[in-house]
Design an enzyme around this catalytic site. Sequence first.
Site, PDB file in Angstrom:
ATOM      1  N   ARG A  59       0.688  -1.212   0.059  1.00 14.43           N
ATOM      2  CA  ARG A  59       0.073  -0.040  -0.005  1.00 14.43           C
ATOM      3  C   ARG A  59       0.847   1.290  -0.166  1.00 14.43           C
ATOM      4  NH1 ARG A  59      -1.958   1.813   4.474  1.00 14.43           N
ATOM      5  NH2 ARG A  59      -2.494  -0.019   5.595  1.00 14.43           N
ATOM      6  N   TYR A 112     -17.035  15.558 -14.865  1.00 11.99           N
ATOM      7  CA  TYR A 112     -17.366  14.052 -14.659  1.00 11.99           C
ATOM      8  C   TYR A 112     -18.369  13.988 -13.457  1.00 11.99           C
ATOM      9  CZ  TYR A 112     -16.701   9.224 -14.363  1.00 11.99           C
ATOM     10  OH  TYR A 112     -17.099   7.800 -14.235  1.00 11.99           O
ATOM     11  N   ASP A 184      -8.102  17.405 -15.027  1.00  9.48           N
ATOM     12  CA  ASP A 184      -8.428  16.137 -15.092  1.00  9.48           C
ATOM     13  C   ASP A 184      -8.095  16.007 -16.715  1.00  9.48           C
ATOM     14  OD1 ASP A 184      -9.706  13.817 -16.037  1.00  9.48           O
ATOM     15  OD2 ASP A 184     -11.264  13.963 -14.469  1.00  9.48           O
ATOM     16  N   LYS A 209      -9.246   4.783 -19.238  1.00 13.22           N
ATOM     17  CA  LYS A 209      -9.671   5.100 -20.426  1.00 13.22           C
ATOM     18  C   LYS A 209      -8.650   5.147 -21.382  1.00 13.22           C
ATOM     19  CE  LYS A 209     -13.319   5.979 -17.851  1.00 13.22           C
ATOM     20  NZ  LYS A 209     -13.641   7.367 -17.354  1.00 13.22           N
TER      21      LYS A 209
HETATM   22  C1  LIG Z   1     -14.103   7.820 -16.136  1.00 10.91           C
HETATM   23  C2  LIG Z   1     -13.712   9.377 -15.585  1.00 10.91           C
HETATM   24  C3  LIG Z   1     -13.480   9.419 -14.226  1.00 10.91           C
HETATM   25  C4  LIG Z   1     -13.624   8.467 -13.275  1.00 10.91           C
HETATM   26  O1  LIG Z   1     -12.392   7.526 -13.386  1.00 10.91           O
HETATM   27  P1  LIG Z   1     -12.748   5.810 -12.885  1.00 10.91           P
HETATM   28  O2  LIG Z   1     -11.398   5.331 -13.514  1.00 10.91           O
HETATM   29  O3  LIG Z   1     -14.004   5.541 -13.310  1.00 10.91           O
HETATM   30  O4  LIG Z   1     -12.949   5.867 -11.426  1.00 10.91           O
HETATM   31  C5  LIG Z   1     -12.648  10.685 -13.923  1.00 10.91           C
HETATM   32  N1  LIG Z   1     -12.494  11.811 -14.795  1.00 10.91           N
HETATM   33  C6  LIG Z   1     -12.959  11.688 -16.167  1.00 10.91           C
HETATM   34  C7  LIG Z   1     -13.073  12.707 -17.101  1.00 10.91           C
HETATM   35  C8  LIG Z   1     -13.631  10.590 -16.415  1.00 10.91           C
HETATM   36  O5  LIG Z   1     -13.984  10.155 -17.555  1.00 10.91           O
END
Ligand SMILES: *Cc1c(COP(=O)(O)O)cnc(C)c1O
Length: 394
Positions: A59, A112, A184, A209
């Site tokens: 961790r 998001y 982000d 993603k």
């Molecule tokens: C999918 C997504 C998240 C969250 O990510 P997870 O891996 O599903 O926890 C945050 N920001 C954006 C822009 C996303 O597309």
Amino acid sequence: MKKKQDHFETAVIHQGYDSKNMLGSLTPPIFQTSTYTFENAEQGERRFAGEEEGYIYSRLGNPTVRVLEDRMAALENGEKGLAFGSGMAAVSAVLIALTKANDHIVCSSGLYGCTFGLLTMMEEKYNIITNYTDMKTKAELRAAIKPETVVIYVETPINPTMRLIDLQMVAEVAREYHIPVVVDNTFSTPYLQRPLDLGCDVVIHSATKYIGGHGDVIAGLAVGKESFIDLVARTTQKDIGGVLSPFDAWLLIRGLKTLPVRLDRHCDNAEKIVEKLKDHQKVAYVYYPDDEKNPDISITEKQMKRGGGVISFEIKGDKKVAQQVLNHLTFLKIAVSLGDAESLIEHPATMTHAVIPAETRQGMGITDQLIRLSVGLEAWQDIWSDLDQALNKI
Ligand SMILES: *Cc1c(COP(=O)(O)O)cnc(C)c1O
């Protein structure tokens, strides 16, 4: 950190790993271990005191995960990276590390859905108020900043409306007030956009993603200054515990190697589909960062290499008709998420953005007739023919 590879396409494959240190293993081994043995009690003491480099417990750090973290730090041009068990684990660890009760956050209007949910929860639990702004001008951003503001949080391009925010402009205003800017960067990846180069402070990814790219892992990443990333590592990550497993890190290391190749194809395909959608009589409007009709195209040109792989479009009709378009598809998959080899199509108002109250959602431009498409790596002609036949049936 080892010498940084000059070219992005080389760094995604080699950065942060030397096979010489791992018995010649070409790919990084998966260190599937929860803990690490100490040679003696004093070594354990030194490791815990931070006086000696080395692993303690997974961790707190793992060699496979470390390869991914070092590689991503280099790709984003940051000092240090940290991997998480999900994008939301990264978002929450960073935001909780930066705030305390009664603080204030300025956020891009449109983000998001679960990040919106987290900010709402932080308001209810800790009276940390978030104000949403379009950040179109320096004056608009300055007007949103209060004495208690401790973070500026930005998503660009904004999902799903594909409006953009000028990151360099935001970073310049933030510097006047000494407020960190968190971006982000999930939709662009460092291949298309590097917020740290534009003066921002922390980059977050849902690595689920494009970084993973194959729809088989949930993961998150944060990159920034070493002092800040170390703080997150030993506070909100260590004590809340949203760490990444070594196997998932290994999948991401594998995915990253083809990131530039995949993204070029995602962008090529998206550009073709945008042109086709714009000509279709059942389509009212197409949203894409690199389209001449996008009111923010000058920002795209300034800070993004290309427009990315996600398109949104409004059909002529209502929610029922939008749902019919999805139901008429034959091979395109109805699913949330994005950045996979498979094209994924979804209805933001009832899926990814359903948690946002209807009025706020509409204010963000997320109408009931809006559809989001993550353009995959299939032949664009096949993607289009499926979409075309579905649209023609409504
Ligand atoms: C999918 C997504 C998240 C969250 O990510 P997870 O891996 O599903 O926890 C945050 N920001 C954006 C822009 C996303 O597309």
